[in-house]
Structures are given as C-alpha cells and as structure tokens.
Design an enzyme around this catalytic site. Structure first.
Site, PDB file in Angstrom:
ATOM      1  N   GLN A 155       0.684  -0.843   0.595  1.00 34.38           N
ATOM      2  CA  GLN A 155      -0.122   0.327   0.018  1.00 34.38           C
ATOM      3  C   GLN A 155       0.941   0.881   0.116  1.00 34.38           C
ATOM      4  O   GLN A 155       1.699   1.416   0.555  1.00 34.38           O
ATOM      5  CB  GLN A 155      -0.962  -0.489   1.148  1.00 34.38           C
ATOM      6  CG  GLN A 155      -1.686   1.634   1.254  1.00 34.38           C
ATOM      7  CD  GLN A 155      -2.725   0.685   1.971  1.00 34.38           C
ATOM      8  OE1 GLN A 155      -2.536   0.259   3.831  1.00 34.38           O
ATOM      9  NE2 GLN A 155      -3.554   1.888   2.146  1.00 34.38           N
ATOM     10  N   HIS A 199      -7.598   2.095  -0.402  1.00 35.13           N
ATOM     11  CA  HIS A 199      -8.624   2.560  -1.925  1.00 35.13           C
ATOM     12  C   HIS A 199      -8.392   0.494  -2.638  1.00 35.13           C
ATOM     13  O   HIS A 199      -7.337  -0.540  -2.888  1.00 35.13           O
ATOM     14  CB  HIS A 199      -7.768   2.842  -2.455  1.00 35.13           C
ATOM     15  CG  HIS A 199      -6.628   2.778  -3.112  1.00 35.13           C
ATOM     16  ND1 HIS A 199      -5.031   2.863  -2.023  1.00 35.13           N
ATOM     17  CD2 HIS A 199      -5.521   2.514  -3.718  1.00 35.13           C
ATOM     18  CE1 HIS A 199      -4.527   2.909  -1.922  1.00 35.13           C
ATOM     19  NE2 HIS A 199      -3.781   2.165  -3.801  1.00 35.13           N
ATOM     20  N   HIS A 226      -7.982  -1.116  -6.506  1.00 34.40           N
ATOM     21  CA  HIS A 226      -7.574  -1.040  -7.972  1.00 34.40           C
ATOM     22  C   HIS A 226      -8.111  -1.611  -8.765  1.00 34.40           C
ATOM     23  O   HIS A 226      -8.744  -2.850  -8.310  1.00 34.40           O
ATOM     24  CB  HIS A 226      -6.016  -1.361  -7.708  1.00 34.40           C
ATOM     25  CG  HIS A 226      -5.403  -0.382  -7.867  1.00 34.40           C
ATOM     26  ND1 HIS A 226      -4.754   0.385  -7.791  1.00 34.40           N
ATOM     27  CD2 HIS A 226      -4.773  -0.300  -5.682  1.00 34.40           C
ATOM     28  CE1 HIS A 226      -3.685   0.943  -7.411  1.00 34.40           C
ATOM     29  NE2 HIS A 226      -4.169   0.015  -5.929  1.00 34.40           N
TER      30      HIS A 226
END
Length: 195
Positions: A121, A127, A129
């Site tokens: 990360q 988040h 992808h």
C-alpha cells in the site's frame, strides 16, 4: 473513527475537492463538478457519491486503471465503516462492467486492495484498484502478460503488474474518464431497469 481528512493524504485532498453527483447523470467535461473546489492532485474523476470517489490512477498499469476509495480517511480496510464498505461493494462490479464496456469484450481485470506498506500500500488511505488486462491469447500486454516466461512466477508477475509505469497523459485521462463516467451511468441505468 475520525471523519477528519488527513491533510497529508492525496486521496483525502481529492475526496474533499469534488462534490458528489448522481452517478446516473454524470456531469459533462466542462461541469463545475469536475473542477476541484480546492487544490488537489491531478484527478480524472469517474464517480463521486456521498461516501466514495473513483478516479484514474496517475501511474496506470493499463488503460482505464482506476481507483475506488471512501471519502473519509480510512488507512486500512479494517477502518472502513459499514456504509462505506457497502457502497464500495456496490460500485466495484459497476466500475468493472464500465471498464469492460469502454475497453471491449476480451478485457479481463484484477481487483486489488493492499493493507499497509508491507502489503504494497503506497497511499495510506484504503483504496481498491480495478486494473484492466488482456488475456494472453489477445496478443496485447496491458500491465504484463503471462507470456513473458513460463511457470508460476511469470504468472504472479503478470497478476501483480510488475513493470514500468508511466504517468497518465492529461488529455488521454480526461477522455478516458469521460468515457468511463458515461459507461458507469449506462450500467446503472440498465441495472435499475432490471429491478
């Protein structure tokens, strides 16, 4: 859980710079919704809801490589609130379908989410992808292909997208983001018509 943005976090800057809009009615490229309200990193916005934002990766592994994250600063997946997790879960398949619509049939993709520096990360804000891929039989090698060598190690490199990454071209990013926003709206309109 703190709702305060982290001033050093680029994803917090993006999230606080763009107002939510109805995903079924994306703003045109000239809309104020696509102009940041405060200074933020270069962003090609795809989705902006009250809980989540999605935008193109600035160092993409493939065309239409996008990110999805909660608006609130959440360092790891274990920090995400239930309503944020539900909304990310709702939009991951929508964004995946939009990527396939924009890039065409034959597009495969990875959905990757890393937790912590040791897991790869880079930005300390959770988040996902969505990384488009072409199958080895297509002859195109977005983000690495399984044809580069043999065996399980060559396949793992293709899976995790090892290789050079170039910064996203601004004009290409603007065009791709507009196409993806429209595809998201179309996917949602179709999904809603089936209910």
């Amino acid at each position: 859980m703190s709702e305060q943005p982290d001033p050093s976090c680029p994803f917090c800057a993006i999230a606080s710079s763009y107002a939510p809009y109805p995903p079924t009615s994306p703003p045109p490229a000239t809309s104020p919704h696509l102009s940041p309200t405060v200074t933020s990193p270069q962003t090609h916005l795809i989705l902006s809801t009250p809980h989540v934002v999605s935008f193109l990766d600035i160092l993409p592994l493939a065309p239409a490589h996008l990110l999805l994250c909660p608006r609130a600063h959440r360092p790891k997946l274990t920090d995400v609130a239930g309503d944020e997790a539900a909304e990310m879960g709702r939009y991951l398949p929508v964004l995946s379908r939009a990527v396939v619509e924009v890039l065409g049939e034959g597009t495969d993709w990875n959905v990757v989410q890393n937790n912590g520096v040791g897991a790869g990360q880079v930005v300390g804000h959770v988040h996902f992808h969505v990384i488009p891929r072409r199958s080895a039989s297509s002859g195109e090698g977005w983000g690495g292909s399984g044809s580069e060598g043999e065996g399980r190690f060559a396949k793992s490199f293709a899976m995790f997208g090892k290789g050079a990454r170039e910064e996203l071209d601004d004009d290409e990013g603007r065009e791709m983001a507009a196409r993806l926003r429209e595809a998201v709206a179309e996917v949602l309109r179709r999904d809603n018509s089936k209910l």
